[in-house]
Design a protein around this motif. Structure first.
Motif, PDB file in Angstrom:
ATOM      1  N   HIS A  25       0.840  -1.207   0.000  1.00 62.03           N
ATOM      2  CA  HIS A  25       0.000   0.000   0.000  1.00 62.03           C
ATOM      3  C   HIS A  25       0.870   1.250   0.000  1.00 62.03           C
ATOM      4  CE1 HIS A  25      -3.108  -2.903   1.065  1.00 62.03           C
ATOM      5  NE2 HIS A  25      -2.384  -3.249   2.117  1.00 62.03           N
TER       6      HIS A  25
ATOM      7  N   ASP B 137     -10.803  -3.012   4.320  1.00 61.82           N
ATOM      8  CA  ASP B 137     -11.205  -2.289   3.117  1.00 61.82           C
ATOM      9  C   ASP B 137     -12.681  -1.922   3.199  1.00 61.82           C
ATOM     10  OD1 ASP B 137     -12.149  -1.931   0.242  1.00 61.82           O
ATOM     11  OD2 ASP B 137     -10.008  -2.262  -0.104  1.00 61.82           O
TER      12      ASP B 137
ATOM     13  N   ARG C 218      -5.727  -6.106  -0.970  1.00 57.86           N
ATOM     14  CA  ARG C 218      -6.785  -5.459  -0.187  1.00 57.86           C
ATOM     15  C   ARG C 218      -6.569  -5.697   1.303  1.00 57.86           C
ATOM     16  NH1 ARG C 218     -11.186  -3.661  -3.001  1.00 57.86           N
ATOM     17  NH2 ARG C 218     -11.411  -4.367  -5.159  1.00 57.86           N
TER      18      ARG C 218
END
Length: 206
Positions: free
Chosen positions: A11, A137, A133
């Motif tokens: 991320h 999320d 993810r």
């Protein structure tokens, strides 16, 4: 560590990092094996077994060779062994909270920890590595969570939930250097292998 944390790679935008970072499928697989090996050591090879209690991407650090190291033992707990050399749940005087989305559900109902909690953490970490993810999320609402999101996608839809960066991995870049007559065949073979291995890894957690 020279390559930061797994969190930074999965991320990068969340950390305000504009640098493009990509982990190939093989790199992700090697990281997963490194983390599993660390848990094997903590649970079965230490003189006193250790439960980490907070396994997540920010606590997995990557060295210069992209070898993964499990870090941050701030809320870890020691376990005692029974006479049969099996693990016993160890009560703690303080509640083990861990991190929302990663902590084993039983930690919210009792103050006992076990190696099963780390295995639950590892399963969530593995699914996050495959899909890109987080378990928190915003798409995961009501009864939908990362676990059943992946379970439903087994078989034909597995590529749809895989991290899109898989499509641009380093192995594919190397294929781009071969003759055009062989390129499509190699790309199709690579996609098939990624689908097969991703499918098998998701099955481990379900």
């Amino acid at each position: 560590m020279s390559n930061g944390s797994l969190e930074d790679w999965l991320h990068p935008g969340d950390q305000g990092n504009t640098q493009s970072r990509k982990l190939s499928f093989l790199e992700r697989l090697n990281i997963a094996i490194d983390v599993a090996s660390a848990l094997q050591y903590l649970h079965h090879q230490c003189p006193t077994p250790i439960v980490h209690c907070d396994l997540k991407p920010s606590n997995v650090l990557l060295d210069n060779d992209m070898t993964a190291h499990v870090s941050d033992f701030g809320i870890s707990r020691l376990l005692s062994r029974s006479t049969k050399n099996s693990f016993q749940n160890q009560s703690s005087s303080t509640a083990i909270k861990g991190t929302i989305g990663y902590a084993a559900p039983e930690y919210g109902m009792s103050m006992k920890v076990s190696t099963h909690g780390d295995i639950y953490n590892y399963g969530i970490l593995l699914l996050e590595m495959l899909t890109g993810r987080r378990p928190t999320d915003e798409i995961f609402k009501d009864v939908l969570n990362l676990h059943n999101f992946c379970k439903v996608a087994l078989r034909e839809k597995v590529v749809e939930i895989a991290d899109p960066i898989f499509l641009y991995e380093k192995e594919a870049e190397q294929i781009g250097n071969v003759e055009a007559s062989c390129r499509n065949e190699l790309m199709n073979g690579l996609e098939h292998k990624i689908r097969e291995y991703t499918n098998n890894l998701i099955k481990i957690t379900t």
